[in-house]
Design a protein around this motif. Structure first.
Motif, PDB file in Angstrom:
ATOM      1  N   ASN A 144     -14.746 -84.203   9.790  1.00 19.60           N
ATOM      2  CA  ASN A 144     -13.464 -83.857   9.126  1.00 19.60           C
ATOM      3  C   ASN A 144     -12.238 -84.807   9.332  1.00 19.60           C
ATOM      4  O   ASN A 144     -11.210 -84.540   9.222  1.00 19.60           O
ATOM      5  CB  ASN A 144     -13.255 -82.344   9.592  1.00 19.60           C
ATOM      6  CG  ASN A 144     -14.065 -81.409   9.002  1.00 19.60           C
ATOM      7  OD1 ASN A 144     -14.367 -81.658   7.765  1.00 19.60           O
ATOM      8  ND2 ASN A 144     -14.330 -80.249   9.933  1.00 19.60           N
ATOM      9  N   GLU A 145     -12.732 -85.739  10.258  1.00 23.39           N
ATOM     10  CA  GLU A 145     -11.496 -86.672  10.824  1.00 23.39           C
ATOM     11  C   GLU A 145     -11.037 -87.765   9.636  1.00 23.39           C
ATOM     12  O   GLU A 145     -12.051 -88.444   8.898  1.00 23.39           O
ATOM     13  CB  GLU A 145     -11.777 -87.457  11.981  1.00 23.39           C
ATOM     14  CG  GLU A 145     -12.120 -86.650  13.192  1.00 23.39           C
ATOM     15  CD  GLU A 145     -12.336 -87.382  14.418  1.00 23.39           C
ATOM     16  OE1 GLU A 145     -11.319 -87.999  14.984  1.00 23.39           O
ATOM     17  OE2 GLU A 145     -13.480 -87.356  14.836  1.00 23.39           O
ATOM     18  N   ILE A 146      -9.864 -87.888   9.457  1.00 19.51           N
ATOM     19  CA  ILE A 146      -9.467 -88.730   8.304  1.00 19.51           C
ATOM     20  C   ILE A 146      -9.524 -90.464   8.797  1.00 19.51           C
ATOM     21  O   ILE A 146      -9.963 -91.309   8.134  1.00 19.51           O
ATOM     22  CB  ILE A 146      -7.932 -88.655   8.051  1.00 19.51           C
ATOM     23  CG1 ILE A 146      -7.819 -87.476   7.577  1.00 19.51           C
ATOM     24  CG2 ILE A 146      -7.511 -89.710   6.788  1.00 19.51           C
ATOM     25  CD1 ILE A 146      -6.205 -86.931   7.149  1.00 19.51           C
ATOM     26  N   TRP A 180     -11.185 -92.625  12.281  1.00 18.55           N
ATOM     27  CA  TRP A 180     -11.761 -92.717  13.782  1.00 18.55           C
ATOM     28  C   TRP A 180     -11.726 -93.961  14.387  1.00 18.55           C
ATOM     29  O   TRP A 180     -12.341 -94.932  13.427  1.00 18.55           O
ATOM     30  CB  TRP A 180     -12.865 -92.032  13.883  1.00 18.55           C
ATOM     31  CG  TRP A 180     -13.718 -91.876  14.976  1.00 18.55           C
ATOM     32  CD1 TRP A 180     -13.350 -91.069  16.194  1.00 18.55           C
ATOM     33  CD2 TRP A 180     -14.698 -92.832  15.506  1.00 18.55           C
ATOM     34  NE1 TRP A 180     -14.363 -91.201  17.013  1.00 18.55           N
ATOM     35  CE2 TRP A 180     -14.939 -92.207  16.916  1.00 18.55           C
ATOM     36  CE3 TRP A 180     -15.471 -93.740  15.130  1.00 18.55           C
ATOM     37  CZ2 TRP A 180     -16.102 -92.802  17.699  1.00 18.55           C
ATOM     38  CZ3 TRP A 180     -16.468 -94.453  15.723  1.00 18.55           C
ATOM     39  CH2 TRP A 180     -16.842 -93.709  17.129  1.00 18.55           C
ATOM     40  N   ASN A 208     -12.240 -92.248   6.435  1.00 13.42           N
ATOM     41  CA  ASN A 208     -12.800 -91.133   5.629  1.00 13.42           C
ATOM     42  C   ASN A 208     -12.361 -91.216   4.409  1.00 13.42           C
ATOM     43  O   ASN A 208     -10.911 -90.893   4.108  1.00 13.42           O
ATOM     44  CB  ASN A 208     -12.964 -89.876   6.296  1.00 13.42           C
ATOM     45  CG  ASN A 208     -13.875 -88.765   5.732  1.00 13.42           C
ATOM     46  OD1 ASN A 208     -14.138 -89.035   4.581  1.00 13.42           O
ATOM     47  ND2 ASN A 208     -14.166 -87.889   6.585  1.00 13.42           N
ATOM     48  N   PHE A 219      -8.939 -84.625   1.394  1.00 15.52           N
ATOM     49  CA  PHE A 219      -8.441 -83.594   2.458  1.00 15.52           C
ATOM     50  C   PHE A 219      -7.462 -82.834   1.774  1.00 15.52           C
ATOM     51  O   PHE A 219      -6.751 -82.905   0.827  1.00 15.52           O
ATOM     52  CB  PHE A 219      -8.030 -84.394   3.507  1.00 15.52           C
ATOM     53  CG  PHE A 219      -9.052 -85.132   4.321  1.00 15.52           C
ATOM     54  CD1 PHE A 219      -9.616 -84.489   5.569  1.00 15.52           C
ATOM     55  CD2 PHE A 219      -9.386 -86.304   4.168  1.00 15.52           C
ATOM     56  CE1 PHE A 219     -10.435 -85.233   6.126  1.00 15.52           C
ATOM     57  CE2 PHE A 219     -10.449 -87.122   4.831  1.00 15.52           C
ATOM     58  CZ  PHE A 219     -11.032 -86.427   5.833  1.00 15.52           C
ATOM     59  N   MET A 274      -4.337 -79.970   2.651  1.00 16.82           N
ATOM     60  CA  MET A 274      -3.360 -79.757   4.009  1.00 16.82           C
ATOM     61  C   MET A 274      -2.196 -78.784   3.171  1.00 16.82           C
ATOM     62  O   MET A 274      -2.055 -78.769   2.247  1.00 16.82           O
ATOM     63  CB  MET A 274      -2.670 -81.047   4.589  1.00 16.82           C
ATOM     64  CG  MET A 274      -3.459 -82.172   5.059  1.00 16.82           C
ATOM     65  SD  MET A 274      -4.049 -81.922   6.630  1.00 16.82           S
ATOM     66  CE  MET A 274      -4.777 -83.294   7.170  1.00 16.82           C
ATOM     67  N   THR A 312      -5.252 -88.774  14.739  1.00 15.10           N
ATOM     68  CA  THR A 312      -5.806 -87.630  14.577  1.00 15.10           C
ATOM     69  C   THR A 312      -5.130 -87.095  13.231  1.00 15.10           C
ATOM     70  O   THR A 312      -4.152 -87.495  12.538  1.00 15.10           O
ATOM     71  CB  THR A 312      -5.112 -86.679  15.394  1.00 15.10           C
ATOM     72  OG1 THR A 312      -3.680 -86.582  15.577  1.00 15.10           O
ATOM     73  CG2 THR A 312      -5.493 -87.241  17.141  1.00 15.10           C
ATOM     74  N   ASN A 313      -5.846 -86.143  12.608  1.00 17.88           N
ATOM     75  CA  ASN A 313      -5.522 -85.420  11.356  1.00 17.88           C
ATOM     76  C   ASN A 313      -3.996 -84.705  11.585  1.00 17.88           C
ATOM     77  O   ASN A 313      -2.986 -85.038  10.499  1.00 17.88           O
ATOM     78  CB  ASN A 313      -6.384 -84.403  10.744  1.00 17.88           C
ATOM     79  CG  ASN A 313      -7.626 -85.022  10.601  1.00 17.88           C
ATOM     80  OD1 ASN A 313      -7.928 -86.093  10.758  1.00 17.88           O
ATOM     81  ND2 ASN A 313      -8.344 -84.107   9.823  1.00 17.88           N
ATOM     82  N   GLU A 314      -3.754 -84.443  12.720  1.00 11.06           N
ATOM     83  CA  GLU A 314      -2.315 -83.790  12.707  1.00 11.06           C
ATOM     84  C   GLU A 314      -1.198 -84.771  12.753  1.00 11.06           C
ATOM     85  O   GLU A 314      -0.104 -84.698  12.239  1.00 11.06           O
ATOM     86  CB  GLU A 314      -2.241 -82.941  14.201  1.00 11.06           C
ATOM     87  CG  GLU A 314      -3.237 -81.478  14.275  1.00 11.06           C
ATOM     88  CD  GLU A 314      -4.561 -82.034  14.474  1.00 11.06           C
ATOM     89  OE1 GLU A 314      -5.124 -83.221  14.717  1.00 11.06           O
ATOM     90  OE2 GLU A 314      -5.511 -81.194  14.229  1.00 11.06           O
ATOM     91  N   ASP A 316      -0.971 -85.859   9.149  1.00  7.32           N
ATOM     92  CA  ASP A 316      -0.164 -84.860   8.462  1.00  7.32           C
ATOM     93  C   ASP A 316       1.396 -84.846   8.959  1.00  7.32           C
ATOM     94  O   ASP A 316       1.993 -84.822   7.842  1.00  7.32           O
ATOM     95  CB  ASP A 316      -0.861 -83.625   8.904  1.00  7.32           C
ATOM     96  CG  ASP A 316      -0.120 -82.452   7.836  1.00  7.32           C
ATOM     97  OD1 ASP A 316       0.008 -82.506   6.696  1.00  7.32           O
ATOM     98  OD2 ASP A 316       0.008 -81.369   8.556  1.00  7.32           O
TER      99      ASP A 316
END
Length: 333
Positions: A14-16, A18, A88, A92, A94, A143-145, A148
């Motif tokens: 699920n990581e955008i 890495w 990735n 996704f 959000m 990180t996704n956060e 975002d």
């Protein structure tokens, strides 16, 4: 540190983005890239060779940009340092929302309201190089956060523009914007897609789920009063002014102290009597037409019942009075 002979993705699916944890790489090693992924080599802040899904042997001929940069020799296990980022490319989802109210002028009433908006959006990485250079920026956002947090301000900046556009196109008020959520969502996607594309991102879906207002905002209450008054005018027609006189008289009658009690009561009684006469005249219209011939348009039973219902909704008559008058109108048919 030992040379890395096999590089593969070890993050969460699920990581955008890495980043591989080591940068000590051998040209005799292998790079494994899963479906919906791209791997990009970075060195000194520059995006270099890119690899799609599959298993790739890191021979010097397969990394021409990196080879030119570090002047790698051919043959053997040549060590070199480089950072490897996996991107990735799946879609996704959000959520977005405004942390603080956004001022927006109502084009219909020329009053500024503070709004809050909420919704969700979906995206995929279209150009991995552009995304890494403009969003991740050397590993600061992995990180996704954090990604975002980078994207949301772009949404918030565009909210006022596309909501105002929808309001103008529909000749409506800000307070009625939730009737046009689908149009707002479409307008938002059109507005924001070019901004996302600058970062190598394809905005695949954008939705506005709600636009909220502060119910205690004096400007919001002003608009609500304007809408209520317009509704009363539409329902009561030429009787609206008489109702307003009745409301003023009633308020004066309830105003006690400072010598206004008796006078206010007298005014309220007089205006109340006038209002009663107005109701009686309106409800008893059509009696003359019972003897024959077509009744005037103002005596149409459906119109009279509609006006009667308006008086009930405004609290000017009670339910029993409404039913009695309606029965009287229907019995005259």
């Amino acid at each position: 540190m030992a040379l890395i002979d096999r590089i593969k993705f070890e993050g969460s699916p699920n990581e955008i983005v890495w980043k591989y944890p080591s940068d000590e790489i051998s040209t005799a090693g292998q790079l494994v890239v899963d479906e919906n992924q791209e791997a990009i080599f970075f060195k000194e802040g520059k995006a270099l060779d890119t690899f799609g899904p599959g298993t790739h042997t890191l021979k010097t001929g397969n990394i021409p940009i990196l080879e030119a940069l570090v002047n790698l020799p051919f043959g053997g296990k040549t060590p070199f340092t480089a950072e490897v980022y996996y991107v990735n490319k799946a879609i996704f989802a959000m959520k977005w929302g405004t942390n603080t109210p956004i001022p927006l002028e109502d084009p219909k009433y020329k009053i500024v309201l503070n709004i809050r908006a909420f919704g969700d959006y979906k995206f995929r990485i279209k150009d991995s190089r552009s995304f890494l250079l403009n969003v991740v920026k050397g590993g600061n956002r992995t990180t996704n956060e954090s990604i975002d947090e980078f994207l949301k301000p772009n949404i918030v900046r565009g909210i006022g523009d596309f909501i105002a556009e929808v309001i103008l196109n529909n000749n409506t008020s800000v307070v009625e914007i939730n009737k046009y959520r689908d149009e707002s969502s479409t307008a938002g996607k059109v507005k924001l897609a070019p901004e996302f594309e600058k970062y190598g991102i394809d905005l695949t879906e954008f939705n506005v789920s709600s636009v909220n207002f502060d119910q205690n905002d004096p400007n919001y209450q002003r608009i609500q009063k304007i809408i209520t008054d317009k509704f009363e005018i539409d329902m009561l027609g030429d009787k609206y002014q008489q109702k307003k006189m009745f409301d003023i008289g009633q308020a004066a009658a309830e105003n006690e102290g400072q010598g206004g009690g008796a006078m206010g009561a007298g005014m309220g009684m007089g205006m109340g009597m006038n209002m009663g006469q107005m109701m009686g005249n309106m409800m008893n219209q059509g009696g003359a037409g019972q003897g024959g011939g077509a009744a005037p348009a103002g005596n149409d039973p459906a119109a009279r019942i509609a006006k009667l219902k308006g008086l009930l909704d405004q609290g000017l008559i009670n339910a029993e009075e409404f039913e009695a008058k309606k029965k009287e109108i229907l019995s005259s048919l």
